[in-house]
Write a protein that holds these residues in place. Structure first.
Motif, short mmCIF file in Angstrom:
data_model
loop_
_atom_site.label_atom_id
_atom_site.label_comp_id
_atom_site.label_asym_id
_atom_site.label_seq_id
_atom_site.Cartn_x
_atom_site.Cartn_y
_atom_site.Cartn_z
N TYR A 173 50.74 32.11 40.45
CA TYR A 173 50.64 33.25 39.82
C TYR A 173 49.34 33.94 39.81
O TYR A 173 48.85 35.04 40.17
CB TYR A 173 51.37 33.17 38.57
CG TYR A 173 51.37 34.58 37.92
CD1 TYR A 173 52.12 35.62 38.07
CD2 TYR A 173 50.38 34.90 36.88
CE1 TYR A 173 52.27 36.73 37.16
CE2 TYR A 173 50.14 35.93 36.11
CZ TYR A 173 51.25 36.90 36.28
OH TYR A 173 50.94 37.90 35.71
N THR B 210 48.90 36.62 42.35
CA THR B 210 49.10 37.86 41.73
C THR B 210 47.71 38.42 40.87
O THR B 210 47.39 39.53 40.94
CB THR B 210 50.37 37.74 40.72
OG1 THR B 210 51.19 37.40 41.49
CG2 THR B 210 50.61 39.07 39.79
N THR C 16 58.37 38.50 38.60
CA THR C 16 57.06 39.17 38.91
C THR C 16 57.19 40.60 39.75
O THR C 16 56.64 41.38 39.51
CB THR C 16 55.92 38.28 39.19
OG1 THR C 16 55.73 37.30 38.24
CG2 THR C 16 54.60 38.79 39.44
N ARG D 216 54.26 41.92 35.89
CA ARG D 216 53.56 40.77 35.71
C ARG D 216 53.72 39.98 34.56
O ARG D 216 53.65 38.84 34.35
CB ARG D 216 51.94 40.86 35.73
CG ARG D 216 51.53 41.39 37.22
CD ARG D 216 49.98 41.76 37.25
NE ARG D 216 49.37 42.11 38.46
CZ ARG D 216 48.10 42.22 38.82
NH1 ARG D 216 47.31 42.17 38.12
NH2 ARG D 216 47.77 42.80 39.95
#
Length: 432
Positions: A253, A257, A380, A385
């Motif tokens: 993540y 992200t 997500t 998020r």
């Protein structure tokens, strides 16, 4: 003798955790080597799916090796599972990539992960059962949490090993030196096997065996007490979600992200895991002094209040914010993990201790742990998020209510090693 017992249990569990976690921490590099390169996002999802599939077979490992622990001895189960982990991890280090073997490459990777999952199916709870039955009176929490802390020691070593390889040569790491991390873990698992083969069987199991009171069908007997099973399943479900968000999904993540460099993620993860090691041991000390339930409730409360803030911090893009996010997940992982494990091995009778705890732990991990990274990625992508943090919060809140209403305090249970144990406040004779 005490150092020998704790050392062998800790070392074996640390290398098992190292070998299992190294895959999650290497997800991005594994995706490049073992899956087609047309879609990087699909390669990541495939890698995380293989991560999750290993959890599906963990209940099988729990049933097989938990039964071995209850029928043949804790030492036998502990030695066998670490051998399987050693072989499967060394195999991953030597597998051909997709460019060399095509579709055979991810299939072989899947086979290795399934073997790792079977091995992990009885590792942690078998180690906890063994140590609990050898622990001095009044120190079961400390002993079990010390072994449990090896989860985070092994994970931290895995993180720093990958960091060292990346810093030594990023190009070489991307090409081949990532394999050295797996090779090292497999060889260390063989050392763990040697240490465990030198252990003696526990007095509890020897006494059960001498009385002819070992269970002939430990899996069936474990499910008969379904209330205890469901209670332990609920607690371990939350633990699985927290731990595998921390270890399995958060590194990916942060990089994919959050846009955080891989080295920053590894440093922050290593720091958080070392802190988690300290939190784990302190949890054991506190559990021996204040009881198991208060520590478990505290960990659940932190998970309820801290999961969404953890993912807010994960978006900060700095080393400090990343460490903060990791710590907010590491604290409940330590508190819940250690307190729940102590409760589990104290709550079930010794004749099915290895099987019952392994099944509850690993069925929960199969449902909630293996799916945590993949579900986190999907949430997500679909909801934004902060969605993984919201999922953690909901699960933690449900389990907190269950614990407050249904979980008994187990600190006063009779110590293991006698033919009877206190169950539900009454003395229960171990019989056939």
């Amino acid at each position: 003798m005490q150092k020998k017992i704790l050392g062998a249990a800790m070392f074996g569990h640390a290398v098992e955790s190292y070998d299992f976690v190294i895959y999650g921490s290497s997800a991005t590099i594994i995706a490049r080597h073992f899956f087609p390169g047309g879609s990087p996002a699909m390669a990541i999802l495939s890698t995380l799916a293989v991560y999750g599939i290993a959890f599906v077979v963990r209940p099988l490992g729990a049933a097989v090796f938990g039964s071995i622990g209850d029928r043949r001895g804790r030492r036998t189960a502990l030695s066998t599972v670490v051998l399987i982990m050693a072989v499967s991890t060394i195999a991953i280090a030597m597998l051909p990539g997709y460019a060399q073997a095509g579709i055979l490459s991810p299939l072989l990777l899947l086979c290795c992960r399934l073997a790792q999952g079977i091995s992990m199916g009885a590792e942690y709870t078998s180690a906890a059962s063994y140590v609990m039955e050898q622990a001095p009176p009044g120190k079961r929490g400390l002993w079990i949490s010390t072994v449990g802390s090896a989860t985070y020691i092994g994970s931290a070593v895995a993180t720093f090993a990958l960091l060292a390889l990346q810093l030594a040569s990023p190009a070489a790491y991307a090409a081949w030196t990532w394999r050295l991390a797996f090779l090292f873990g497999g060889l260390m698992a063989l050392v763990g096997l040697y240490l465990r083969l030198r252990l003696e069987e526990t007095g509890t199991f020897r006494e059960l065996e001498a009385q002819g009171a070992t269970s002939t069908r430990p899996v069936r007997e474990s499910f008969r007490n379904w209330r205890v099973f469901l209670l332990l399943f609920s607690v371990f479900a939350l633990l699985a979600v927290v731990v595998h968000n921390l270890l399995g999904y958060l590194p990916t993540y942060l990089m994919t992200t959050g846009g955080i460099p891989g080295t920053t993620v590894l440093v922050s993860g290593g720091i958080a895991l070392l802190l988690c090691t300290c939190f784990s041991v302190l949890t054991g000390v506190a559990a021996d002094r204040f009881g198991r339930k208060p520590l478990l409730v505290a960990g659940l409360a932190v998970a309820v209040g801290g999961s969404i803030p953890a993912y807010v911090l994960a978006r900060g893009g700095t080393l400090m914010s990343t460490v903060g996010a990791e710590i907010l997940l590491a604290v409940p992982a330590a508190l819940v993990g250690m307190a729940a494990t102590v409760v589990a091995v104290e709550l079930v009778p010794p004749r099915v201790r290895a099987t019952s705890t392994a099944l509850a732990y690993n069925i929960a991990y199969a449902v909630f742990g293996g799916t945590a990274p993949l579900l986190g990625a999907l949430l997500t992508e679909k909801f934004g998020r902060l969605a993984p943090g919201g999922y953690l919060t909901v699960v933690a809140a449900i389990v907190l209510v269950i614990v407050l209403v249904a979980l008994p305090e187990t600190r006063g249970r009779a110590t293991a090693g006698s033919g009877s144990e206190s169950v539900g406040g009454r003395s229960t004779r171990v019989t056939r």
